[in-house]
Scaffold this motif. Structure first.
Motif, PDB file in Angstrom:
ATOM      1  N   ALA A 185       0.814  -1.216   0.000  1.00 33.43           N
ATOM      2  CA  ALA A 185       0.000   0.000   0.000  1.00 33.43           C
ATOM      3  C   ALA A 185       0.846   1.264   0.000  1.00 33.43           C
ATOM      4  O   ALA A 185       0.379   2.329  -0.432  1.00 33.43           O
ATOM      5  CB  ALA A 185      -0.939   0.004   1.211  1.00 33.43           C
TER       6      ALA A 185
ATOM      7  N   TYR B 258       1.178   6.222  -2.238  1.00 30.47           N
ATOM      8  CA  TYR B 258       1.363   7.566  -1.696  1.00 30.47           C
ATOM      9  C   TYR B 258       0.866   8.614  -2.700  1.00 30.47           C
ATOM     10  O   TYR B 258       1.254   8.598  -3.866  1.00 30.47           O
ATOM     11  CB  TYR B 258       2.844   7.814  -1.391  1.00 30.47           C
TER      12      TYR B 258
ATOM     13  N   LYS C  44      -8.273   1.616  -0.575  1.00 29.36           N
ATOM     14  CA  LYS C  44      -7.701   1.573   0.777  1.00 29.36           C
ATOM     15  C   LYS C  44      -8.742   1.869   1.854  1.00 29.36           C
ATOM     16  O   LYS C  44      -8.506   1.645   3.032  1.00 29.36           O
ATOM     17  CB  LYS C  44      -6.548   2.575   0.901  1.00 29.36           C
TER      18      LYS C  44
ATOM     19  N   ARG D 284      -8.457   6.242   4.629  1.00 22.61           N
ATOM     20  CA  ARG D 284      -7.113   5.798   4.990  1.00 22.61           C
ATOM     21  C   ARG D 284      -6.133   6.451   4.015  1.00 22.61           C
ATOM     22  O   ARG D 284      -6.373   6.480   2.818  1.00 22.61           O
ATOM     23  CB  ARG D 284      -6.994   4.273   4.904  1.00 22.61           C
TER      24      ARG D 284
ATOM     25  N   VAL E  84      -1.876   7.074   2.908  1.00 22.13           N
ATOM     26  CA  VAL E  84      -0.449   6.821   3.031  1.00 22.13           C
ATOM     27  C   VAL E  84       0.205   8.185   3.225  1.00 22.13           C
ATOM     28  O   VAL E  84       0.132   9.048   2.350  1.00 22.13           O
ATOM     29  CB  VAL E  84       0.105   6.130   1.773  1.00 22.13           C
TER      30      VAL E  84
ATOM     31  N   GLU F 156       3.685   5.664   6.182  1.00 17.55           N
ATOM     32  CA  GLU F 156       2.858   4.662   6.844  1.00 17.55           C
ATOM     33  C   GLU F 156       1.405   4.864   6.432  1.00 17.55           C
ATOM     34  O   GLU F 156       1.029   5.941   5.948  1.00 17.55           O
ATOM     35  CB  GLU F 156       2.987   4.773   8.370  1.00 17.55           C
ATOM     36  N   VAL F 157       0.594   3.829   6.638  1.00 17.29           N
ATOM     37  CA  VAL F 157      -0.839   3.921   6.359  1.00 17.29           C
ATOM     38  C   VAL F 157      -1.542   4.358   7.634  1.00 17.29           C
ATOM     39  O   VAL F 157      -1.368   3.751   8.691  1.00 17.29           O
ATOM     40  CB  VAL F 157      -1.409   2.579   5.864  1.00 17.29           C
TER      41      VAL F 157
ATOM     42  N   THR G 137      -5.205   5.265   9.530  1.00 22.49           N
ATOM     43  CA  THR G 137      -6.648   5.019   9.478  1.00 22.49           C
ATOM     44  C   THR G 137      -7.435   6.019  10.323  1.00 22.49           C
ATOM     45  O   THR G 137      -8.656   5.934  10.392  1.00 22.49           O
ATOM     46  CB  THR G 137      -6.968   3.602   9.973  1.00 22.49           C
TER      47      THR G 137
END
Length: 373
Positions: free
Chosen positions: A254, A258, A339, A346, A348, A357-358, A360
């Motif tokens: 994922a 970006y 995503k 969510r 990136v 990082e992802v 949420t």
């Protein structure tokens, strides 16, 4: 290929499905040497090649690949499809199946894609499904395909209800990249590919980002030595992600998205064709960096460096005039992103240059703040 000269090789490490990406300049006429090496390594002995290309690159690129193979005593067949996204359809796939049947193609017939991302996706899907899978080689002819879609084994076609809804994972025997093919690429298409190059620096490699900053002139002039390094490093970085999450099961892959949550919404709402994919990604990455800054994850220098590099290579950092979008429409489109889970946005986002990082827990109000800036 010898990395000490004007060519080098990147290895994609996937166990028995591992393969090489050969990167050179002005070597397309000798591409059969790479193809033969890959075929021998994987015990492909039929010496029959089915080359898929489109009208834009049939001459001279696909013709050069075909001639190289013929000179090496391969039986070659050429299939030319219309240029553009509409070729990623079941109708075009069926026509390619018919041609494969006509030449009595077997499970060792080699399918070779010569073209951009559309041709690679299409030919790869045909290779993945004809007789339950035949060997496949990529010869990408655009910068975007060279650093992104030709690496990782994702192949597919479109459905009326969405892009790439029908597809498979089918790794190639190898990828042959010749930087000289970019000499004939239209300026807008070339610069669009640079957005994905910048992305790799932001998400995975701060030193690579700095190299791009230091070599803007070479990037803008399409200098072969700069392009070979940039393409090789981009492929290495994507290969690392693919090796860790080949089938997109762990979520690690994922990070490659970006900027894409913003970008996909912009592409769709501005109307496909108003923005190229790379232009939308360039704008989306700037917005993602701004979002990260407002959330307190990074300081303002990251967004400023990203904006400066993006503008230096001729990419946009804001939506063009005439593409004024309603925030509600953008948010609604974002909630369709792959995503998104149960309607929760969510993203990136970077935590420093070279790492993302992802997240949420992104507040919709913060997203709206970015959209209004």
């Amino acid at each position: 290929m010898n990395p000490k000269t004007d060519s080098q090789t990147v290895r994609v490490k996937l166990g028995p499905r591992s393969y090489d990406i050969d990167i050179a300049s002005d070597q397309l006429a000798a591409c059969a040497r790479s193809v033969e090496r890959w075929a021998q390594d994987r015990e492909v002995s039929a010496r029959q090649a089915f080359i898929v290309t489109d009208a834009n690159v049939h001459k001279p690129h696909a013709a050069a690949v075909m001639q190289s193979l013929q000179d090496a005593n391969w039986e070659t067949h050429l299939a030319k499809v219309p240029a553009g996204e509409t070729s990623k359809s079941l109708t075009v796939v069926a026509g390619l199946y018919d041609q494969l049947v006509d030449i009595q193609a077997g499970r060792q017939t080699l399918v070779i894609a010569v073209g951009g991302g559309v041709v690679g996706d299409l030919a790869g899907f045909v290779a993945a499904t004809y007789t339950r899978g035949v060997p496949f080689v990529q010869v990408p002819t655009t910068l975007l395909a060279q650093v992104d879609s030709s690496v990782g084994g994702k192949v597919g076609i479109n459905h009326a209800q969405g892009k790439n809804l029908i597809g498979a994972f089918h790794q190639p025997l190898g990828v042959f990249i010749d930087t000289s093919l970019l000499d004939t690429l239209p300026e807008r298409d070339y610069r669009s590919g640079l957005a994905e190059v910048i992305k790799y620096g932001v998400i995975l490699d701060e030193e690579f980002f700095a190299y791009l900053e230091q070599n803007v002139e070479g990037l803008n002039q399409r200098a072969p030595e700069v392009l070979r390094h940039v393409i090789a490093r981009s492929c290495e970085l994507k290969a690392q992600v693919v090796a860790a999450d080949e089938y997109e099961r762990t979520g690690l892959r994922a990070v490659l998205n970006y900027g894409h949550t913003f970008a996909h919404a912009y592409e769709a709402l501005c109307g496909y064709g108003e923005l190229t994919h790379g232009e939308a990604v360039a704008i989306g990455m700037v917005d993602a960096a701004q979002l990260a800054e407002w959330r307190g994850q990074v300081d303002g220098s990251l967004a400023q460096r990203q904006i400066a590099l993006t503008e230096a290579v001729g990419l946009p950092t804001r939506l063009p005039e005439g593409c004024e979008l309603k925030q509600d429409d953008v948010i609604a489109r974002m909630k369709l992103d792959k995503k998104t889970v149960a309607g929760q946005l969510r993203f990136v986002l970077p935590t420093r240059l070279g790492h993302v990082e992802v997240f949420t827990d992104v507040d919709e109000a913060d997203v709206r703040r970015v959209l209004s800036s």
